[in-house]
Structures are given as structure tokens and as C-alpha cells.
Design a protein around this motif. Structure first.
Motif, PDB file in Angstrom:
ATOM      1  N   TYR A 211       0.840  -1.197   0.000  1.00  0.00           N
ATOM      2  CA  TYR A 211       0.000   0.000   0.000  1.00  0.00           C
ATOM      3  C   TYR A 211       0.873   1.245   0.000  1.00  0.00           C
ATOM      4  CZ  TYR A 211      -4.430  -2.360   0.923  1.00  0.00           C
ATOM      5  OH  TYR A 211      -5.558  -3.121   0.823  1.00  0.00           O
TER       6      TYR A 211
ATOM      7  N   HIS B 121     -13.345  -2.823   6.307  1.00  0.00           N
ATOM      8  CA  HIS B 121     -12.662  -2.534   5.035  1.00  0.00           C
ATOM      9  C   HIS B 121     -13.545  -1.556   4.276  1.00  0.00           C
ATOM     10  CE1 HIS B 121     -11.504  -4.069   0.768  1.00  0.00           C
ATOM     11  NE2 HIS B 121     -10.777  -3.029   1.100  1.00  0.00           N
TER      12      HIS B 121
ATOM     13  N   HIS C 187     -13.748   1.767   1.156  1.00  0.00           N
ATOM     14  CA  HIS C 187     -13.196   2.642   0.128  1.00  0.00           C
ATOM     15  C   HIS C 187     -14.064   3.879   0.051  1.00  0.00           C
ATOM     16  CE1 HIS C 187     -10.860  -0.598  -2.369  1.00  0.00           C
ATOM     17  NE2 HIS C 187     -10.659  -0.725  -1.075  1.00  0.00           N
TER      18      HIS C 187
ATOM     19  N   HIS D 136      -8.564   3.365  -0.606  1.00  0.00           N
ATOM     20  CA  HIS D 136      -8.826   2.469   0.515  1.00  0.00           C
ATOM     21  C   HIS D 136      -8.652   3.300   1.796  1.00  0.00           C
ATOM     22  CE1 HIS D 136      -7.950  -1.510   2.585  1.00  0.00           C
ATOM     23  NE2 HIS D 136      -7.313  -0.689   3.398  1.00  0.00           N
TER      24      HIS D 136
HETATM   25 ZN    ZN Z   1      -9.353  -1.865   0.087  1.00  0.00          ZN
END
Ligand code: ZN
Length: 143
Positions: free
Chosen positions: A61, A89, A91, A105
Motif C-alpha cells: 500500500y 474494510h 473505500h 482504501h
Molecule cells: Zn481496500
């Protein structure tokens, strides 16, 4: 392609506190109500944000810090488990004062200005994340 049938459970609306951490607030709410599988949507504004972009070739990332007030144009996410712990999780597409959009993200460190979160519990499924060699990501195992 793997798939699994799930049923909708309870639905909740959350209003995180001013200056709270967005993902932390979602995890806290899920724990409070005994939810370990869900999806959620959020609208509102952040005081600042931390997002990430996944570099597929490097399997890492890249962090992007946005130290300015931002609108949450759209945010979608899910709740599952990673190493046994409740994990969110998400976005989002975020916009600055000129309407310029950023996306990615969501990472820890997204400070809430005001936010409306709608969370939909999913029943009959466990979203346990496991490391995937091909992508380098912790993906749903769906077993
Ligand atoms: Zn993600």
C-alpha cells in the motif's frame, strides 16, 4: 468465482462523534451490537483523511495523507474478521473545497467532522479474511 448466499439482518444508523476515527467508530459499533458480517455506506465530511492505494506489482500500500476538510462523496465498506478481530474494510471518494476528488482504501486516521453511517448486518456467513498469495491481500475466505 466463489459465491455464498447471505441474508440481511438488522440495520443500524450510526452518527460517529466529532473528531472520532471513522473506521474505529464502525468497528466499535459492530462490536457493540455483536455484528461480525455486514456492509455499510457513509456520507458526511472529514476533518482530514488517510487513504491508501494498493500497488499491485509491489503488493504494497502507498499511503496518501489529506490534511484538509473533505466531503465524503461516497463510502462503501464491509465488516469481517481478520486474525479473529472485527475488521472494517472501506473505500471512499472524498472531495476538497474545489470539488476535486480523491479516492482510495480508507486507513486509520480519518477524522470525522460529521457522518451518517448506515450498516446492514449479514446473516448466515462469516467473512474471515485470509492471506491470498496471488494478490498479497487478506481476502474473504468464503468457506
Ligand atoms: Zn481496500
Amino acid at each position: 468465482m466463489k459465491s455464498v448466499k447471505v441474508d440481511l439482518g438488522r440495520c443500524f444508523v450510526f452518527l460517529p462523534e466529532y473528531d472520532s476515527d471513522l473506521l474505529g467508530s464502525v468497528v466499535e459499533a459492530a462490536k457493540e451490537h455483536g455484528i461480525d458480517a455486514a456492509f455499510f455506506m457513509a456520507l458526511g465530511a472529514l476533518r482530514s483523511a488517510s487513504i491508501r492505494y494498493y500497488e499491485q506489482d509491489r503488493k504494497e500500500y502507498r499511503s496518501i495523507s489529506l490534511n484538509e476538510p473533505l466531503e465524503i462523496i461516497s463510502c462503501v465498506g464491509n465488516i469481517g474478521r481478520l486474525k479473529g478481530e472485527i475488521f472494517a474494510h472501506a473505500h471512499a471518494v472524498l472531495a476538497d473545497k474545489n470539488g476535486r476528488a480523491y479516492g482510495g482504501h480508507l486507513a486509520d486516521g480519518c477524522r470525522v467532522f460529521a457522518c451518517e453511517i448506515m450498516l446492514f448486518e449479514l446473516k448466515g456467513v462469516s467473512f474471515n479474511r485470509e492471506y491470498d498469495e496471488t494478490t498479497g491481500l487478506n481476502l474473504f475466505s468464503l468457506r
